[in-house]
Every structure is written in structure tokens, then in C-alpha cells.
Design an enzyme around this catalytic site. Structure first.
Site, PDB file in Angstrom:
ATOM      1  N   THR A   4       0.847  -1.192   0.000  1.00 53.68           N
ATOM      2  CA  THR A   4       0.000   0.000   0.000  1.00 53.68           C
ATOM      3  C   THR A   4       0.886   1.247   0.000  1.00 53.68           C
ATOM      4  O   THR A   4       2.002   1.203   0.512  1.00 53.68           O
ATOM      5  CB  THR A   4      -0.840  -0.054   1.290  1.00 53.68           C
ATOM      6  N   ARG A  51     -14.142  -6.628   0.486  1.00 50.99           N
ATOM      7  CA  ARG A  51     -13.409  -6.360   1.732  1.00 50.99           C
ATOM      8  C   ARG A  51     -12.739  -4.974   1.671  1.00 50.99           C
ATOM      9  O   ARG A  51     -12.115  -4.613   0.693  1.00 50.99           O
ATOM     10  CB  ARG A  51     -12.351  -7.443   1.935  1.00 50.99           C
TER      11      ARG A  51
HETATM   12  N1  ASP Z   1      -3.528  -1.854   5.114  1.00 53.97           N
HETATM   13  C1  ASP Z   1      -3.808  -2.380   3.811  1.00 53.97           C
HETATM   14  C2  ASP Z   1      -5.065  -3.197   3.871  1.00 53.97           C
HETATM   15  O1  ASP Z   1      -5.223  -3.963   4.813  1.00 53.97           O
HETATM   16  C3  ASP Z   1      -2.691  -3.233   3.280  1.00 53.97           C
HETATM   17  C4  ASP Z   1      -1.334  -2.579   3.342  1.00 53.97           C
HETATM   18  O2  ASP Z   1      -1.117  -1.611   4.066  1.00 53.97           O
HETATM   19  O3  ASP Z   1      -0.442  -3.026   2.624  1.00 53.97           O
HETATM   20  O4  ASP Z   1      -5.858  -3.125   2.971  1.00 53.97           O
END
Ligand code: ASP
Length: 297
Positions: A167, A195
Site C-alpha cells: 500500500t 473487503r
Molecule cells: N492496510 C492495507 C489493507 O489492509 C494493506 C497494506 O497496508 O499493505 O488493505
């Protein structure tokens, strides 16, 4: 006295494979450079974070925009958000399948009457503000298609959602002293369609006030349960320095949720940064008008 300017970006807290480290750092540096240029030209923190996040959404190495991980159904579903520290305006989008740069749409949402738009309603709104729709397949890269096929057809073990992914996020401070936080994600690999993790949720994936801003990454369900970004900003409001607030926030994440894992970046109105993570790596880059500049994992 001239006010501070700064930008800090991250490219995800997770076990970044050795052979992807250089590309993650390069992607963060490119985003930092693009955002910093906006600030140097007198642009706002809002513009700077949008530009920085867009650079990372367009870089297929990251789990945001093009190159995102796939859902269990083999599609890409994208979430993104922005929050303005001065006005507390917040704009978020979630569950997008046909938007190349969700952060651009989130900015339009921030300027409008709603705080969050999801799914097809968000995509219909995109048309009204002139953002074109793309095909979902255009967001899928070969690396992710292969991983999904290995999982689906050969029964390869999926990475646990607890490990987070790449992310992206950014916080900028402009010469007006305003802080803006932003982030964008494709979520966790093989997530259930529909989700939504912490990323676009106010107080969870991001938070900004005049006192400071925080942007989180990692296992979304754990970050959401503790409303991590809001907690970290509260620690700043209590007077803690940003590095201490970042470290304490990550400590709380692990303490309050079994297996809680992630990372956080922090920025204050005087241009001080904080960053902490309890995953094996988190890609980041920052630069401030005080002459601090760093990038790494
Ligand atoms: N926090 C993000 C999610 O759970 C994933 C990530 O930070 O890489 O969608």
C-alpha cells in the site's frame, strides 16, 4: 521566519522481497520528488500528496492502482483517501474496479458533500467529474496474475493477510502550515471481494489535524480495530515528539490486537517526521526544508 515544508511517503509495511527492495525505494523517491516539486512551486499539501500518491499508483511495483494484488475472484478492488488537517475535510473511495487513480477521485469526494463513496456509485460519480473509467484487466499486471493462478490452480499457500502489503501513503506540509494525509491500496492478496481494510477509513488508515498527521499501512483489520492513525495523532496532541508517537502507536497495535502488524508515518507542522513499523520492512522516503532527506526500507 519562513514556515517549514516537508513530504514523507511510504510504500508499504510488509516482508518486501530482497529483489524488490531497490524498486520500492526508487518508487518512494520518485513520489517524494514529485510531491516536493509541487511544494517548492508554492503548491498546496493537498496537491502535493495527490501527485505523490498518483506516481505510486502508476508504478506497478506497488499494491495501489496499476499492479495491485488480486481479490479471491481474480479482480482488482481499490481504496484510497485524503484528509486535510486544517479543515478536517476527508474524502475516501472504496471497492473501485474501474478507476486507474483512486486518489484523484478521493480528492473530488473531499471537495463534495460526502465523505466516502464506494463501488459503482463512486464510479458513476467519477464520470460526473470527468475521470474516465478503465477496464479492470488494465489494472492487473503479470506478476499478480501469476501469483493468483499459483494460488487458485496449484494450491500455493497465500500470504497471510496479517503480513500487509505494499500500500502507498503520503503526508505533506505546505508553506501555509497545512498538513494533508493520503493513501491508496489494492488491499491484501486474495481478499474477499468487497473487503475494505484500514486504508480509506478515517482514524484508521489516516488522520490529520493542525497538530499532526499519521498514515498507516500493514494488516488492515488490526489497524482498524485500534483506530491507529487517530491514536498516533492523539499522542502528538498530548505533546509527544513524532518519532515517539510513531513507535508508541506500533507498540499499541501489537499489544492490543493479537498479531497486530504494520507501520506508520508521521509529520508535524514544524516539519518533524516520525516512522515506525513492526513488519520486517517498510519502504519510505522523506525530505524537509530543514535539510533532512532520507529513503530506505
Ligand atoms: N492496510 C492495507 C489493507 O489492509 C494493506 C497494506 O497496508 O499493505 O488493505
Amino acid at each position: 521566519m519562513e514556515s517549514s515544508q516537508a513530504i514523507i511517503v511510504h510504500g508499504g509495511a510488509w516482508a518486501i522481497p530482497d529483489d524488490q527492495v531497490t524498486a520500492h525505494i526508487a518508487g518512494c523517491v520518485a513520489a517524494r520528488t514529485a510531491g516536493w516539486q509541487v511544494l517548492q512551486n508554492g503548491g498546496s499539501a493537498l496537491e502535493a500528496v495527490e501527485v505523490a500518491v498518483r506516481v505510486m499508483e502508476d508504478d506497478p511495483i506497488f499494491d495501489a492502482g496499476t499492479g495491485s494484488v488480486l481479490t479471491s475472484a481474480g479482480t482488482v478492488e481499490l481504496d484510497a483517501a485524503l484528509m486535510d488537517g486544517r479543515t478536517l475535510r476527508y474524502g475516501a473511495v472504496a471497492g473501485l474496479r474501474r478507476i486507474r487513480n483512486p486518489i484523484m477521485l478521493a480528492r473530488y469526494v473531499l471537495q463534495g458533500p460526502a465523505t466516502m463513496l464506494v463501488g459503482t456509485g463512486a464510479e458513476e460519480f467519477a464520470a460526473t467529474v470527468g475521470i474516465p473509467l478503465c477496464e479492470n484487466a488494465e489494472l492487473i499486471v503479470e506478476r499478480e496474475r501469476r501469483l493468483w493462478l499459483e494460488w487458485k490452480e496449484k494450491g500455493a499457500l497465500p500470504p497471510p493477510p496479517t503480513s500487509g502489503h505494499d500500500t502507498v501513503g503520503a503526508i505533506a506540509l505546505d508553506r501555509e502550515g497545512n498538513l494533508v494525509a493520503a493513501n491508496s491500496t489494492g488491499g491484501t492478496p486474495f481478499k474477499l471481494p468487497g473487503r475494505v481494510g484500514d486504508t480509506p477509513l478515517v482514524g484508521c488508515g489516516l488522520y490529520a489535524t493542525p497538530v499532526g498527521a499519521a498514515v498507516c499501512t500493514g494488516w488492515g483489520e488490526s489497524i482498524t480495530r485500534v483506530a491507529l492513525a487517530r491514536r498516533v495523532v492523539e499522542l502528538l496532541e498530548d505533546g509527544l515528539p513524532p518519532q515517539v508517537a510513531a513507535e508508541r502507536g506500533i507498540h499499541l497495535l501489537a499489544e492490543l490486537v493479537a498479531g497486530g502488524r504494520g507501520g506508520v508515518i508521521v509529520l508535524t507542522p514544524n516539519g518533524e517526521v516520525g516512522l515506525a513499523w513492526n513488519t520486517s520492512r517498510m519502504a519510505y522516503a522523506y525530505i524537509t526544508s530543514h535539510g533532512a532527506a532520507q529513503a530506505g526500507v
